[in-house]
Design a protein around this motif. Structure first.
Motif, mmCIF file in Angstrom:
data_model
loop_
_atom_site.group_PDB
_atom_site.id
_atom_site.type_symbol
_atom_site.label_atom_id
_atom_site.label_comp_id
_atom_site.label_asym_id
_atom_site.label_seq_id
_atom_site.Cartn_x
_atom_site.Cartn_y
_atom_site.Cartn_z
ATOM 1 N N ASP A 1 -10.119 -31.770 89.472
ATOM 2 C CA ASP A 1 -10.596 -30.388 89.376
ATOM 3 C C ASP A 1 -9.527 -29.414 88.897
ATOM 4 O O ASP A 1 -9.745 -28.208 88.877
ATOM 5 C CB ASP A 1 -11.161 -29.922 90.725
ATOM 6 N N TRP A 2 -8.359 -29.903 88.481
ATOM 7 C CA TRP A 2 -7.322 -29.004 87.982
ATOM 8 C C TRP A 2 -7.755 -28.398 86.653
ATOM 9 O O TRP A 2 -8.446 -29.023 85.851
ATOM 10 C CB TRP A 2 -6.007 -29.740 87.814
ATOM 11 N N ILE A 3 -7.321 -27.168 86.437
ATOM 12 C CA ILE A 3 -7.714 -26.424 85.244
ATOM 13 C C ILE A 3 -6.470 -25.871 84.551
ATOM 14 O O ILE A 3 -5.394 -25.766 85.153
ATOM 15 C CB ILE A 3 -8.659 -25.262 85.601
ATOM 16 N N ALA A 4 -6.622 -25.522 83.278
ATOM 17 C CA ALA A 4 -5.528 -24.883 82.541
ATOM 18 C C ALA A 4 -5.345 -23.456 83.031
ATOM 19 O O ALA A 4 -6.317 -22.702 83.126
ATOM 20 C CB ALA A 4 -5.815 -24.912 81.050
ATOM 21 N N LEU A 5 -4.108 -23.069 83.335
ATOM 22 C CA LEU A 5 -3.826 -21.725 83.828
ATOM 23 C C LEU A 5 -3.430 -20.761 82.721
ATOM 24 O O LEU A 5 -3.340 -19.557 82.964
ATOM 25 C CB LEU A 5 -2.715 -21.783 84.885
ATOM 26 N N ARG A 6 -3.173 -21.280 81.545
ATOM 27 C CA ARG A 6 -2.871 -20.420 80.409
ATOM 28 C C ARG A 6 -3.253 -21.173 79.141
ATOM 29 O O ARG A 6 -3.433 -22.398 79.161
ATOM 30 C CB ARG A 6 -1.388 -20.026 80.400
ATOM 31 N N PRO A 7 -3.381 -20.479 78.022
ATOM 32 C CA PRO A 7 -3.782 -21.154 76.781
ATOM 33 C C PRO A 7 -2.796 -22.243 76.389
ATOM 34 O O PRO A 7 -1.593 -22.162 76.664
ATOM 35 C CB PRO A 7 -3.796 -20.014 75.755
ATOM 36 N N THR A 8 -3.328 -23.256 75.737
ATOM 37 C CA THR A 8 -2.493 -24.357 75.257
ATOM 38 C C THR A 8 -1.482 -23.837 74.244
ATOM 39 O O THR A 8 -1.832 -23.116 73.299
ATOM 40 C CB THR A 8 -3.363 -25.447 74.607
ATOM 41 N N GLY B 1 1.399 -27.997 74.728
ATOM 42 C CA GLY B 1 1.848 -27.781 76.102
ATOM 43 C C GLY B 1 0.814 -27.065 76.947
ATOM 44 O O GLY B 1 0.220 -26.065 76.507
ATOM 45 N N ARG B 2 0.590 -27.572 78.164
ATOM 46 C CA ARG B 2 -0.383 -26.946 79.069
ATOM 47 C C ARG B 2 0.218 -26.819 80.465
ATOM 48 O O ARG B 2 0.904 -27.719 80.943
ATOM 49 C CB ARG B 2 -1.675 -27.766 79.155
ATOM 50 N N LEU B 3 -0.066 -25.687 81.097
ATOM 51 C CA LEU B 3 0.243 -25.495 82.508
ATOM 52 C C LEU B 3 -1.060 -25.662 83.270
ATOM 53 O O LEU B 3 -2.003 -24.884 83.092
ATOM 54 C CB LEU B 3 0.832 -24.107 82.765
ATOM 55 N N MET B 4 -1.114 -26.677 84.133
ATOM 56 C CA MET B 4 -2.325 -26.968 84.883
ATOM 57 C C MET B 4 -2.169 -26.485 86.320
ATOM 58 O O MET B 4 -1.055 -26.376 86.845
ATOM 59 C CB MET B 4 -2.613 -28.473 84.872
ATOM 60 N N GLY B 5 -3.320 -26.210 86.947
ATOM 61 C CA GLY B 5 -3.267 -25.730 88.322
ATOM 62 C C GLY B 5 -4.527 -26.055 89.083
ATOM 63 O O GLY B 5 -5.556 -26.438 88.515
ATOM 64 N N ALA B 6 -4.435 -25.892 90.390
ATOM 65 C CA ALA B 6 -5.573 -26.079 91.270
ATOM 66 C C ALA B 6 -6.529 -24.897 91.111
ATOM 67 O O ALA B 6 -6.174 -23.861 90.535
ATOM 68 C CB ALA B 6 -5.095 -26.198 92.713
ATOM 69 N N ASP C 1 -8.164 -25.520 70.942
ATOM 70 C CA ASP C 1 -9.372 -26.160 71.467
ATOM 71 C C ASP C 1 -9.750 -27.309 70.539
ATOM 72 O O ASP C 1 -10.165 -27.101 69.403
ATOM 73 C CB ASP C 1 -10.511 -25.144 71.551
ATOM 74 N N THR C 2 -9.596 -28.535 71.050
ATOM 75 C CA THR C 2 -9.889 -29.706 70.228
ATOM 76 C C THR C 2 -11.313 -30.209 70.424
ATOM 77 O O THR C 2 -11.679 -31.253 69.892
ATOM 78 C CB THR C 2 -8.904 -30.841 70.542
#
Length: 258
Positions: free
Chosen positions: A98-105, A132-137, A164-165
């Motif tokens: 369920d982790w999501i991207a916290l900022r744009p890639t 590069g991606r920052l992921m978060g809960a 967005d791929t």
């Protein structure tokens, strides 16, 4: 060889922290009090405290003093040697589903870290695509920094250069649209200290090491099409996995009583 005084003090304080004499969020005695108690100089006490700060056991808080850090309970990530899939695409940790991207890639071209260039089979200064991606809960707590490195021969001029791929992410794009499937993966796990920007992004207290998971994606032609470099707090996460018996360790072994 005589142990330096600051290391002896640090060892005493470390033991007292780990056995609960100084519980989380408590404050260690003042530098002057420790200096008097141990018969050492105040600067020697500062050296001991600095060592504990580097180990991540304490932090120096203005107007409070030296505070024992409240280390979070580690979240177990189970590396089941399997890849999973849901409506968003492939994932490798059920606990992180369920982790999501916290900022744009972040997208860019440039050289990769030296060990990554070896895995990609490119030159040390050769440009590769960085994603590069920052992921978060779901509560927006940062959990990992994940950077994909893709060789120019695979990525240049494709949707891999876009933030967005599309559905399924880069692996669906690599497998289906670009014809490199089915992919296979291999992981290695190591540890290191963070760079300042990594510590800031993951909100790591000083002295906290990183878990580093490097995963290669390989095509059926035995070409490494992507290297994923994932960084996580070693204080917040641990890696767990099942241990299977090799046929040589089948039970009973016939060697009972050895």
């Amino acid at each position: 060889m005589t142990t330096p005084a600051y290391r002896r003090l640090a060892a005493d304080l470390r033991t007292a922290i780990l056995d609960g004499t100084y519980p989380p969020n408590s404050v260690l005695p003042k530098l002057t009090d420790l200096a008097a108690q141990y018969g050492i100089a105040k600067d020697t006490v500062r050296q001991a405290v600095a060592l504990l700060v580097e180990e991540g056991l304490v932090e120096v808080v203005r107007r409070r003093g030296t505070v024992v850090r409240d280390l979070p309970e580690r979240q177990r990530l189970t590396r089941a040697r399997q890849v999973f899939r849901d409506e968003r695409g492939y994932f490798f940790d059920p606990a992180a589903q369920d982790w999501i991207a916290l900022r744009p890639t972040g997208i860019g071209w440039g050289p990769a870290p030296r060990d990554v260039t070896v895995l990609l089979g490119v030159g040390p200064l050769e440009e590769v695509l960085h994603r590069g991606r920052l992921m978060g809960a779901p509560d927006n707590r940062p959990t990992q920094l994940a950077t994909s490195y893709l060789p120019a021969a695979i990525a240049r001029g494709t949707r891999l250069e876009q933030p967005d791929t599309g559905p399924g992410g880069i692996y669906d794009l690599l497998e289906h649209d670009l014809g490199h499937g089915p992919l296979s993966w291999h992981e290695t796990i190591s540890a290191r200290m963070p760079a300042p920007d990594e510590a800031e992004a993951l909100e790591l207290p000083r002295g906290t090491p990183l878990l580093r998971i490097v995963r290669t994606a390989t095509s059926p032609a035995d070409v490494v099409v992507e290297v994923n470099d994932t960084l996580m707090s070693a204080a917040g996460f641990e890696i767990g996995y099942s241990v299977a018996r090799d046929p040589s360790a089948a039970w009973p072994t016939g060697a009972l009583g050895r």
